[in-house]
Scaffold this active site. Structure first.
Site, PDB file in Angstrom:
ATOM      1  N   HIS A 145      66.178  29.316  59.919  1.00 29.29           N
ATOM      2  CA  HIS A 145      67.477  29.993  59.760  1.00 29.29           C
ATOM      3  C   HIS A 145      67.817  30.185  58.292  1.00 29.29           C
ATOM      4  CE1 HIS A 145      67.988  28.788  63.983  1.00 29.29           C
ATOM      5  NE2 HIS A 145      68.894  29.758  64.047  1.00 29.29           N
ATOM      6  N   LYS A 181      73.258  28.032  57.234  1.00 30.17           N
ATOM      7  CA  LYS A 181      73.498  27.425  58.561  1.00 30.17           C
ATOM      8  C   LYS A 181      73.755  25.930  58.386  1.00 30.17           C
ATOM      9  CE  LYS A 181      71.748  26.986  63.281  1.00 30.17           C
ATOM     10  NZ  LYS A 181      73.037  27.283  63.907  1.00 30.17           N
TER      11      LYS A 181
HETATM   12  P1  NAP Z   1      81.326  32.366  59.342  1.00 31.17           P
HETATM   13  O1  NAP Z   1      80.887  33.648  58.731  1.00 31.17           O
HETATM   14  O2  NAP Z   1      81.537  31.153  58.465  1.00 31.17           O
HETATM   15  O3  NAP Z   1      82.679  32.683  60.135  1.00 31.17           O
HETATM   16  C1  NAP Z   1      83.499  31.691  60.649  1.00 31.17           C
HETATM   17  C2  NAP Z   1      84.911  32.260  60.661  1.00 31.17           C
HETATM   18  O4  NAP Z   1      85.775  31.339  61.337  1.00 31.17           O
HETATM   19  C3  NAP Z   1      85.474  32.492  59.266  1.00 31.17           C
HETATM   20  O5  NAP Z   1      86.088  33.758  59.222  1.00 31.17           O
HETATM   21  C4  NAP Z   1      86.540  31.373  59.165  1.00 31.17           C
HETATM   22  O6  NAP Z   1      87.607  31.710  58.333  1.00 31.17           O
HETATM   23  C5  NAP Z   1      86.981  31.282  60.608  1.00 31.17           C
HETATM   24  N1  NAP Z   1      87.685  30.037  60.911  1.00 31.17           N
HETATM   25  C6  NAP Z   1      87.535  28.804  60.354  1.00 31.17           C
HETATM   26  N2  NAP Z   1      88.386  27.933  60.935  1.00 31.17           N
HETATM   27  C7  NAP Z   1      89.070  28.625  61.877  1.00 31.17           C
HETATM   28  C8  NAP Z   1      90.082  28.287  62.794  1.00 31.17           C
HETATM   29  N3  NAP Z   1      90.563  27.033  62.885  1.00 31.17           N
HETATM   30  N4  NAP Z   1      90.572  29.240  63.614  1.00 31.17           N
HETATM   31  C9  NAP Z   1      90.127  30.518  63.543  1.00 31.17           C
HETATM   32  N5  NAP Z   1      89.149  30.917  62.670  1.00 31.17           N
HETATM   33  C10 NAP Z   1      88.634  29.970  61.858  1.00 31.17           C
HETATM   34  O7  NAP Z   1      80.309  31.905  60.482  1.00 31.17           O
HETATM   35  P2  NAP Z   1      79.423  32.822  61.452  1.00 31.17           P
HETATM   36  O8  NAP Z   1      78.094  33.054  60.858  1.00 31.17           O
HETATM   37  O9  NAP Z   1      80.229  33.976  61.934  1.00 31.17           O
HETATM   38  O10 NAP Z   1      79.153  31.801  62.645  1.00 31.17           O
HETATM   39  C11 NAP Z   1      80.227  31.215  63.350  1.00 31.17           C
HETATM   40  C12 NAP Z   1      79.700  30.126  64.287  1.00 31.17           C
HETATM   41  O11 NAP Z   1      78.927  30.744  65.316  1.00 31.17           O
HETATM   42  C13 NAP Z   1      78.746  29.101  63.623  1.00 31.17           C
HETATM   43  O12 NAP Z   1      78.953  27.830  64.226  1.00 31.17           O
HETATM   44  C14 NAP Z   1      77.357  29.614  63.973  1.00 31.17           C
HETATM   45  O13 NAP Z   1      76.386  28.592  63.980  1.00 31.17           O
HETATM   46  C15 NAP Z   1      77.636  30.139  65.370  1.00 31.17           C
HETATM   47  N6  NAP Z   1      76.716  31.175  65.850  1.00 31.17           N
HETATM   48  C16 NAP Z   1      76.394  31.134  67.175  1.00 31.17           C
HETATM   49  C17 NAP Z   1      75.618  32.122  67.726  1.00 31.17           C
HETATM   50  C18 NAP Z   1      75.303  32.084  69.194  1.00 31.17           C
HETATM   51  O14 NAP Z   1      74.559  32.959  69.676  1.00 31.17           O
HETATM   52  N7  NAP Z   1      75.840  31.118  69.953  1.00 31.17           N
HETATM   53  C19 NAP Z   1      75.151  33.169  66.923  1.00 31.17           C
HETATM   54  C20 NAP Z   1      75.494  33.186  65.580  1.00 31.17           C
HETATM   55  C21 NAP Z   1      76.306  32.194  65.048  1.00 31.17           C
HETATM   56  P3  NAP Z   1      87.530  31.278  56.766  1.00 31.17           P
HETATM   57  O15 NAP Z   1      86.430  32.129  56.187  1.00 31.17           O
HETATM   58  O16 NAP Z   1      88.905  31.607  56.276  1.00 31.17           O
HETATM   59  O17 NAP Z   1      87.186  29.813  56.740  1.00 31.17           O
END
Ligand code: NAP
Length: 210
Positions: free
Chosen positions: A123, A127
Site C-alpha cells: 500500500h 496507510k
Molecule cells: P483520508 O483521505 O484521510 O480521509 C479521511 C477523512 O475523514 C478526512 O476528510 C477527515 O477530515 C475525515 N474525518 C476525520 N475525522 C472525522 C470525523 N470524526 N467525522 C467525519 N469525518 C472525519 O482517508 P481515505 O484514504 O479517504 O480513507 C479513509 C478510510 O477508509 C481509511 O481508514 C482507509 O484505510 C479506509 N479505506 C477503506 C477502503 C475499503 O474498501 N474498505 C478503501 C479505501 C480506504 P480531516 O482531513 O479534516 O481530518
C-alpha cells in the site's frame, strides 16, 4: 436514498460523493468537527479514520440509521449488538473493490488444493494500519495461519498477492486497485442491498455480492 457520508472531503469520500449523486442519491456530507446530524437519512457511509469511526457509527445506530463502513482499523464488533437492538444493519467491508473480493474467493478455493500460502499486501506510505484489513480477512479464509507481509511505499495504491506453493509449482493470485474509483460500485451495491441484510453486524462485501 438520503445518505450521510462521513469523511466526504477525504481521498475516498471526495471520489464517492459525486458518484453517489450521479447514482441518484442525496448526499449529506459530514466532516471532522461537524455534528453527526444523520436524522432523516436512510443510511450512512463512513470513510474516516480509525479513531473517528466508532463515534460516528454509534451516533447512526442511536438514530436508527443503517451504516456501511469502509474505514479500516476501528474495532466495531461490539456495536453489532447495539445495531440488533435498534433493528438496523451495520455492514463493515474491509475491501469494496469487487476484484479484491473475488481474489479472496479464488484464494480460498485454491488453498483446498495448495494449502501452503503466504500473503503480500502493498500500500501507499500514508496507510496507517498494517497488515491491511483485506490481508487479515484473506488470511482468516485460508488454512493454518498464513504469514502476511506488509509493504508501505510511495508509488503504490492498494495491491495484494496470495502465493500458494506446491511441489514444483507456484500459483499467484494478484489484485491491483489502481484508483479510488474501484471502491464506488461496491459502495453502491452495499447501499442497494442494505435493507435485505439482517439487523446487526455483517462483515464483508461477499454478503451482498451474489
Ligand atoms: P483520508 O483521505 O484521510 O480521509 C479521511 C477523512 O475523514 C478526512 O476528510 C477527515 O477530515 C475525515 N474525518 C476525520 N475525522 C472525522 C470525523 N470524526 N467525522 C467525519 N469525518 C472525519 O482517508 P481515505 O484514504 O479517504 O480513507 C479513509 C478510510 O477508509 C481509511 O481508514 C482507509 O484505510 C479506509 N479505506 C477503506 C477502503 C475499503 O474498501 N474498505 C478503501 C479505501 C480506504 P480531516 O482531513 O479534516 O481530518
Amino acid at each position: 436514498m438520503r445518505v450521510a457520508l462521513f469523511g466526504h472531503r477525504g481521498r475516498v469520500g471526495s471520489a464517492l460523493a459525486p458518484a453517489l449523486e450521479d447514482a441518484g442519491h442525496e448526499v449529506v456530507g459530514i466532516g471532522r468537527g461537524d455534528a453527526p446530524a444523520v436524522g432523516g437519512c436512510d443510511a450512512a457511509v463512513d470513510f474516516t479514520r480509525p479513531e473517528a469511526v466508532r463515534a460516528n457509527v454509534r451516533a447512526c445506530l442511536d438514530a436508527e440509521v443503517a451504516c456501511v463502513v469502509g474505514t479500516s482499523g476501528g474495532d466495531l464488533d461490539d456495536l453489532g449488538e447495539r445495531a440488533r437492538e435498534q433493528g438496523v444493519s451495520l455492514l463493515v467491508v474491509p475491501n469494496f473493490a469487487v476484484g479484491a473480493v473475488l481474489m479472496m474467493r479464488f484464494a480460498e478455493e485454491a488453498a483446498r488444493h495448495l494449502p501452503c500460502a503466504e500473503i503480500v499486501e502493498l500500500h501507499h506510505e500514508a496507510k496507517l494500519d498494517a497488515p491491511s484489513g483485506t490481508a487479515k480477512a484473506t488470511a482468516a479464509r485460508l488454512p493454518g495461519d498464513p504469514p502476511v507481509h506488509s509493504v508501505r511505499l510511495p508509488g503504490l495504491v492498494a495491491h495484494q498477492e496470495v502465493l500458494l506453493g506446491g511441489p514444483g509449482q507456484l500459483l499467484t493470485i494478484r489484485h491491483d486497485t489502481l484508483s479510488r474509483e474501484a471502491f464506488v460500485p461496491g459502495v453502491l451495491l452495499a447501499l442497494e442491498r442494505l435493507r435485505e441484510l439482517p439487523a446487526g453486524l455483517t462483515v464483508g462485501l461477499d454478503a451482498v455480492l451474489a
